[in-house]
Design a protein around this motif. Structure first.
Motif, PDB file in Angstrom:
ATOM      1  N   ILE A  14      -0.043  28.660 -41.506  1.00  0.00           N
ATOM      2  CA  ILE A  14       0.348  29.621 -40.463  1.00  0.00           C
ATOM      3  C   ILE A  14       0.320  28.934 -39.098  1.00  0.00           C
ATOM      4  O   ILE A  14       1.250  29.075 -38.288  1.00  0.00           O
ATOM      5  N   GLY A  15      -0.731  28.145 -38.845  1.00  0.00           N
ATOM      6  CA  GLY A  15      -0.858  27.464 -37.553  1.00  0.00           C
ATOM      7  C   GLY A  15       0.342  26.594 -37.247  1.00  0.00           C
ATOM      8  O   GLY A  15       0.814  26.554 -36.099  1.00  0.00           O
ATOM      9  N   GLY A  16       0.884  25.937 -38.272  1.00  0.00           N
ATOM     10  CA  GLY A  16       2.049  25.075 -38.052  1.00  0.00           C
ATOM     11  C   GLY A  16       3.282  25.868 -37.642  1.00  0.00           C
ATOM     12  O   GLY A  16       4.006  25.492 -36.716  1.00  0.00           O
ATOM     13  N   VAL A  35     -10.152  21.039 -37.754  1.00  0.00           N
ATOM     14  CA  VAL A  35     -11.287  20.148 -38.055  1.00  0.00           C
ATOM     15  C   VAL A  35     -10.830  18.915 -38.826  1.00  0.00           C
ATOM     16  O   VAL A  35     -11.564  17.927 -38.917  1.00  0.00           O
ATOM     17  N   VAL A  36      -9.616  18.964 -39.374  1.00  0.00           N
ATOM     18  CA  VAL A  36      -9.111  17.796 -40.114  1.00  0.00           C
ATOM     19  C   VAL A  36      -8.687  16.725 -39.102  1.00  0.00           C
ATOM     20  O   VAL A  36      -7.804  16.958 -38.277  1.00  0.00           O
ATOM     21  N   GLU A  37      -9.317  15.588 -39.185  1.00  0.00           N
ATOM     22  CA  GLU A  37      -9.036  14.500 -38.225  1.00  0.00           C
ATOM     23  C   GLU A  37      -7.568  14.096 -38.263  1.00  0.00           C
ATOM     24  O   GLU A  37      -7.040  13.808 -39.346  1.00  0.00           O
ATOM     25  N   GLY A  38      -6.926  14.123 -37.108  1.00  0.00           N
ATOM     26  CA  GLY A  38      -5.571  13.574 -37.034  1.00  0.00           C
ATOM     27  C   GLY A  38      -4.471  14.560 -37.385  1.00  0.00           C
ATOM     28  O   GLY A  38      -3.346  14.437 -36.888  1.00  0.00           O
ATOM     29  N   MET A  39      -4.754  15.537 -38.210  1.00  0.00           N
ATOM     30  CA  MET A  39      -3.688  16.454 -38.655  1.00  0.00           C
ATOM     31  C   MET A  39      -3.071  17.228 -37.489  1.00  0.00           C
ATOM     32  O   MET A  39      -1.830  17.234 -37.333  1.00  0.00           O
ATOM     33  N   PRO A  40      -3.889  17.866 -36.633  1.00  0.00           N
ATOM     34  CA  PRO A  40      -3.269  18.597 -35.514  1.00  0.00           C
ATOM     35  C   PRO A  40      -2.495  17.681 -34.571  1.00  0.00           C
ATOM     36  O   PRO A  40      -1.431  18.025 -34.070  1.00  0.00           O
ATOM     37  N   GLN A  41      -3.022  16.483 -34.375  1.00  0.00           N
ATOM     38  CA  GLN A  41      -2.347  15.503 -33.506  1.00  0.00           C
ATOM     39  C   GLN A  41      -1.002  15.084 -34.119  1.00  0.00           C
ATOM     40  O   GLN A  41       0.013  14.983 -33.428  1.00  0.00           O
ATOM     41  N   GLY A  42      -1.000  14.905 -35.428  1.00  0.00           N
ATOM     42  CA  GLY A  42       0.239  14.485 -36.101  1.00  0.00           C
ATOM     43  C   GLY A  42       1.288  15.572 -36.084  1.00  0.00           C
ATOM     44  O   GLY A  42       2.471  15.325 -35.792  1.00  0.00           O
ATOM     45  N   LYS A  43       0.859  16.815 -36.351  1.00  0.00           N
ATOM     46  CA  LYS A  43       1.816  17.933 -36.343  1.00  0.00           C
ATOM     47  C   LYS A  43       2.376  18.123 -34.941  1.00  0.00           C
ATOM     48  O   LYS A  43       3.574  18.329 -34.747  1.00  0.00           O
ATOM     49  N   ALA A  44       1.488  18.024 -33.940  1.00  0.00           N
ATOM     50  CA  ALA A  44       1.917  18.224 -32.548  1.00  0.00           C
ATOM     51  C   ALA A  44       2.915  17.140 -32.133  1.00  0.00           C
ATOM     52  O   ALA A  44       3.953  17.425 -31.522  1.00  0.00           O
ATOM     53  N   LEU A  45       2.629  15.904 -32.509  1.00  0.00           N
ATOM     54  CA  LEU A  45       3.514  14.796 -32.121  1.00  0.00           C
ATOM     55  C   LEU A  45       4.888  14.969 -32.748  1.00  0.00           C
ATOM     56  O   LEU A  45       5.919  14.839 -32.094  1.00  0.00           O
ATOM     57  N   ASP A  46       4.903  15.352 -34.006  1.00  0.00           N
ATOM     58  CA  ASP A  46       6.178  15.573 -34.722  1.00  0.00           C
ATOM     59  C   ASP A  46       6.993  16.662 -34.015  1.00  0.00           C
ATOM     60  O   ASP A  46       8.182  16.500 -33.734  1.00  0.00           O
ATOM     61  N   MET A  47       6.320  17.796 -33.681  1.00  0.00           N
ATOM     62  CA  MET A  47       7.045  18.904 -33.029  1.00  0.00           C
ATOM     63  C   MET A  47       7.520  18.496 -31.648  1.00  0.00           C
ATOM     64  O   MET A  47       8.626  18.837 -31.224  1.00  0.00           O
ATOM     65  N   ALA A  48       6.669  17.731 -30.935  1.00  0.00           N
ATOM     66  CA  ALA A  48       7.033  17.303 -29.581  1.00  0.00           C
ATOM     67  C   ALA A  48       8.258  16.388 -29.624  1.00  0.00           C
ATOM     68  O   ALA A  48       9.169  16.506 -28.802  1.00  0.00           O
ATOM     69  N   GLU A  49       8.312  15.528 -30.614  1.00  0.00           N
ATOM     70  CA  GLU A  49       9.454  14.602 -30.714  1.00  0.00           C
ATOM     71  C   GLU A  49      10.749  15.344 -31.036  1.00  0.00           C
ATOM     72  O   GLU A  49      11.838  14.884 -30.713  1.00  0.00           O
ATOM     73  N   GLY A  62      -2.402  18.082 -29.987  1.00  0.00           N
ATOM     74  CA  GLY A  62      -3.345  18.398 -31.071  1.00  0.00           C
ATOM     75  C   GLY A  62      -4.704  17.816 -30.732  1.00  0.00           C
ATOM     76  O   GLY A  62      -4.788  16.819 -30.019  1.00  0.00           O
ATOM     77  N   THR A  63      -5.751  18.449 -31.250  1.00  0.00           N
ATOM     78  CA  THR A  63      -7.088  17.965 -30.970  1.00  0.00           C
ATOM     79  C   THR A  63      -8.085  18.345 -32.051  1.00  0.00           C
ATOM     80  O   THR A  63      -7.833  19.287 -32.816  1.00  0.00           O
ATOM     81  N   ASN A  64      -9.176  17.578 -32.114  1.00  0.00           N
ATOM     82  CA  ASN A  64     -10.314  17.978 -32.955  1.00  0.00           C
ATOM     83  C   ASN A  64     -11.515  18.331 -32.079  1.00  0.00           C
ATOM     84  O   ASN A  64     -12.618  18.477 -32.591  1.00  0.00           O
TER      85      ASN A  64
END
Ligand code: TXD
Length: 309
Positions: A14-16, A35-49, A62-64
């Protein structure tokens, strides 16, 4: 003028969808926390691109680290486990309660002025938990369930009649589970009561399908629960808040006397605006609906009674 900052606690299914929809509709700057390391950052970077393709200039990060929530205007919480086949929403209580306690503290300490939409299940218990732990005023803590349940009811009526979903209006109140209460009397098609178009058997079948709609999707997906319609339902609420639209929507609100309920979060119509839940709207319930609503409230009460804060 700064854009609103919208923090999403939980960057899963849902968050995605929330992040993508909020960003590409330019509702505000998006921060995904998980809380998953890197996952929010990766999803955010993909959407931003991908943002140039949506013509969006919001920031997506994205952040932890809860500290990054600072300055958030709106927080939407999906942190928690989702159902698997054979599970009820209530089966998630034990695990998601502990998650919600940590989330509530993180939001309380880092985004003390935010309006909060809770999505995690079991919804009525999770939004209550957030309110109790955070100490936020009741207008700034609201649960998303009724918009989803009402939207599902609208879809089933529209499909049965072969009409536009835009012309079907519906209200589903009470707890977010098998005891939910679709107010059939208030369901209209272009303003005309649905009973003029469908038989009572057809309507009853739609009521039952609405109550089981979450489980129907879980049974098909097998790996999780519905995530697009819940995300879009929360977006409907978020837009009403961010744009001060004063929509009248079915949401889980803290009732303090309304509908004869005192001290529980339960699905009721409310006005959603810049101050969050601006007021609960009381509508007349006939004898059958009142009985069903009271039974649903009792189910919520028994669930909440199991919470050890
Ligand atoms: O109408 C409604 N309210 C419901 C709500 C509609 C559908 C789904 N409903 C519930 O939302 C569902 O039963 C779950 O409890 C939540 C989230 O569902 P989703 O499908 O998004 O679950 P995911 O994909 O498992 O995502 C949950 C994320 C995942 O990325 C975890 O790493 C994260 O939550 N998570 C946390 N985030 C922050 N903090 C903590 N402690 C944490 N623990 C897990």
């Amino acid at each position: 003028m700064a854009r609103p900052k919208i923090a999403l606690i939980g960057g899963g299914n849902i968050g995605g969808v929330l992040a993508e929809q909020i960003a590409y509709r330019e509702l505000g700057d998006v921060l995904i926390f998980d809380v998953v390391e890197g996952m929010p950052q990766g999803k955010a970077l993909d959407m931003a691109e991908g943002a140039p393709l949506a013509g969006s200039d919001v920031s997506i990060a994205g952040t932890n680290d809860y500290k990054d929530l600072a300055g958030s205007d709106l927080v939407i919480i999906t942190a928690g486990l989702a159902r698997k086949p054979g599970m009820s929403r209530d089966d998630l209580l034990k695990t998601n309660l502990e998650i919600m306690k940590s989330v509530a503290k993180g939001v309380r300490d880092n985004a003390p002025d935010a309006i909060v939409i809770v999505i995690s299940n079991p919804l009525d218990a999770m939004v209550y938990t957030f309110k109790e732990i955070s100490g936020f005023p009741k207008n700034r803590v609201v649960g998303m369930a009724g918009v989803l349940d009402s939207t599902r009811f609208r879809s089933f009526v529209a499909w049965e009649l072969g009409v536009s979903v835009e012309d079907v209006s519906a209200l589903v109140l009470g707890g977010h589970g098998d005891t939910m209460v679709p107010l059939v009397r208030y369901c209209t098609v272009a303003g005309v009561p649905v009973s003029q178009f469908l038989s009572s058997d057809q309507i009853e079948a739609i009521v039952q399908r609405t109550k089981g709609a979450g489980g129907e999707v879980v049974g098909l997906l097998k790996t999780g629960s519905a995530f697009v319609s819940p995300a879009l339902s929360a977006i409907e609420m978020a837009e009403s808040i961010l744009h001060d639209k004063k929509r009248v929507l079915a949401c889980a609100c803290l009732c303090e006397g309304e509908y004869g309920v005192d001290g529980l979060y339960v699905g009721v119509p409310c006005v959603l605006g810049a101050n969050g839940v601006e007021r609960v709207v009381e509508v007349e319930l006939d004898e059958d609906d009142r009985k069903a609503f009271d039974a649903s409230v009792e189910h919520v009460r028994s669930l909440v009674s199991q919470i050890d804060l």
